[in-house]
Write an enzyme that holds these catalytic residues in place. Structure first.
Site, PDB file in Angstrom:
ATOM      1  N   ASN A   7       0.966  -0.981   0.195  1.00 40.59           N
ATOM      2  CA  ASN A   7       0.081   0.042   0.145  1.00 40.59           C
ATOM      3  C   ASN A   7       0.903   1.129  -0.036  1.00 40.59           C
ATOM      4  O   ASN A   7       1.564   1.529   1.011  1.00 40.59           O
ATOM      5  CB  ASN A   7      -0.742  -0.003   1.268  1.00 40.59           C
ATOM      6  N   LYS A   9       0.180   4.443  -0.397  1.00 46.37           N
ATOM      7  CA  LYS A   9      -0.415   5.372   0.472  1.00 46.37           C
ATOM      8  C   LYS A   9      -0.401   6.745  -0.534  1.00 46.37           C
ATOM      9  O   LYS A   9      -0.577   6.560  -1.908  1.00 46.37           O
ATOM     10  CB  LYS A   9      -0.033   5.812   1.791  1.00 46.37           C
ATOM     11  N   HIS A  85      -9.299   1.317   4.902  1.00 47.05           N
ATOM     12  CA  HIS A  85      -7.975   1.333   5.755  1.00 47.05           C
ATOM     13  C   HIS A  85      -8.318   2.431   6.676  1.00 47.05           C
ATOM     14  O   HIS A  85      -9.029   3.356   6.867  1.00 47.05           O
ATOM     15  CB  HIS A  85      -7.082   1.912   4.725  1.00 47.05           C
ATOM     16  N   GLU A  87      -6.683   4.725   7.572  1.00 45.53           N
ATOM     17  CA  GLU A  87      -6.408   6.251   7.432  1.00 45.53           C
ATOM     18  C   GLU A  87      -7.843   6.736   6.918  1.00 45.53           C
ATOM     19  O   GLU A  87      -8.243   7.888   7.080  1.00 45.53           O
ATOM     20  CB  GLU A  87      -5.294   6.362   6.570  1.00 45.53           C
ATOM     21  N   GLU A 155      -5.344  -4.880  10.800  1.00 41.51           N
ATOM     22  CA  GLU A 155      -4.345  -3.886  10.674  1.00 41.51           C
ATOM     23  C   GLU A 155      -4.522  -3.110  12.420  1.00 41.51           C
ATOM     24  O   GLU A 155      -5.418  -2.362  12.259  1.00 41.51           O
ATOM     25  CB  GLU A 155      -4.354  -3.065   9.768  1.00 41.51           C
ATOM     26  N   GLY A 161       2.594   2.158  10.686  1.00 39.46           N
ATOM     27  CA  GLY A 161       3.681   3.368  10.774  1.00 39.46           C
ATOM     28  C   GLY A 161       4.100   3.643  11.905  1.00 39.46           C
ATOM     29  O   GLY A 161       4.688   4.622  11.968  1.00 39.46           O
ATOM     30  N   SER A 191       3.457  -2.011  10.155  1.00 39.64           N
ATOM     31  CA  SER A 191       4.764  -2.017  10.421  1.00 39.64           C
ATOM     32  C   SER A 191       5.616  -3.441  10.022  1.00 39.64           C
ATOM     33  O   SER A 191       6.537  -3.956  10.716  1.00 39.64           O
ATOM     34  CB  SER A 191       5.349  -1.737  11.751  1.00 39.64           C
TER      35      SER A 191
HETATM   36  P1  PGA Z   1       2.746   0.267   7.572  1.00 43.54           P
HETATM   37  O1  PGA Z   1       1.462   0.532   6.973  1.00 43.54           O
HETATM   38  O2  PGA Z   1       3.430  -1.007   6.983  1.00 43.54           O
HETATM   39  O3  PGA Z   1       3.561   1.501   7.193  1.00 43.54           O
HETATM   40  O4  PGA Z   1       2.698   0.352   8.903  1.00 43.54           O
HETATM   41  C1  PGA Z   1       0.692  -0.586   6.751  1.00 43.54           C
HETATM   42  C2  PGA Z   1      -0.908  -0.126   6.338  1.00 43.54           C
HETATM   43  O5  PGA Z   1      -1.203   1.076   6.586  1.00 43.54           O
HETATM   44  O6  PGA Z   1      -1.382  -0.724   5.530  1.00 43.54           O
END
Ligand code: PGA
Length: 231
Positions: A7, A9, A85, A87, A155, A161, A191
């Site tokens: 992903n 983003k 997601h 976010e 997640e 992140g 992560s």
């Molecule tokens: P990250 O993001 O691996 O940077 O923690 C995962 C995600 O948001 O799908």
């Protein structure tokens, strides 16, 4: 076969997308999916890799400024979409209801879906993890059931992140719980990087990973795919 989805983003315009896709050679034995921003989807699709969008609207078309529909993505050759997601839920008002609607529309147009669920730190610490996961998963389940094109991504919001991952045991327990509600493949996200991938991906019920930061670099994403292919 494990599914490893990157992903991106809001990173990588068309030029960087072409560079990444040209250098990316996924190994045999893993399904690799790239999820670039909307504007980079044509360049990504052209590369021949499997490409998902990061979101999709529930209507086929209409007065929905800034949104992109499932038939538009399908026309482009996009194979699927991430929906819900954290976010999107946190910053853009996605709810269990809109996530379900997006999922229904995407599947109806032949797209695959990675529907994201996960608890916040506060919810975990106050003992509400299972309740939160149940509500989020059941919203999708009630809308589409155990559809062939559906994958859930677990997640934990506190792991996205942050450099902090769920422990293998936490991941195993959450995946088992999600699967007890809805029997579809479940990816772990939060992560994931080459250093921790083997331990997480080898847990029972972990069918792959949804990767943010470590998916932006072609070498680390390839390394992740290799780890998954070798399990
Ligand atoms: P990250 O993001 O691996 O940077 O923690 C995962 C995600 O948001 O799908």
């Amino acid at each position: 076969m494990k599914l490893i989805a990157g992903n991106w983003k809001m990173f990588k315009g068309p030029e960087e997308t072409r560079a990444f896709c040209g250098a990316f050679e996924p190994p045999e034995g893993v399904e690799a999916v790239l999820c670039p921003p909307f504007v980079s989807l044509p360049a990504a699709v052209e590369s021949g890799h499997t490409i998902f969008a990061q979101n999709v609207h529930w209507a086929d078309d209409g007065a929905f400024t800034g949104e992109v529909s499932a038939p538009m993505l399908a026309e482009l050759g996009v194979a699927g979409a991430i929906v819900g997601h954290s976010e999107r839920r946190q910053y853009f008002g996605d709810t269990d209801e809109t996530v379900a609607r997006r999922t229904v529309a995407a599947l109806a147009h032949g797209l695959r879906v990675i529907a994201c669920v996960g608890e916040s730190l506060e919810e975990r610490e106050s003992g509400q993890m299972e309740l939160v996961l149940r509500v989020q998963v059941e919203a999708v389940k009630d809308a589409v059931g155990e559809h062939d094109g559906l994958v859930i991504a677990y997640e934990p919001v506190w792991a996205i992140g942050t450099g902090q991952t769920a422990t293998p045991q936490q991941a195993r327990e959450a995946h088992a719980f999600v699967k007890s509600l809805l029997d579809v493949p479940v990816l772990y996200g939060g992560s994931v990087k080459p250093e921790n991938a083997e331990e997480l991906l080898s847990q029972e019920g972990v069918d792959g990973a949804l990767v943010g930061g470590a998916a932006l670099d072609v070498e680390s994403f390839t390394a992740l795919c290799r780890i998954a292919a070798d399990l």
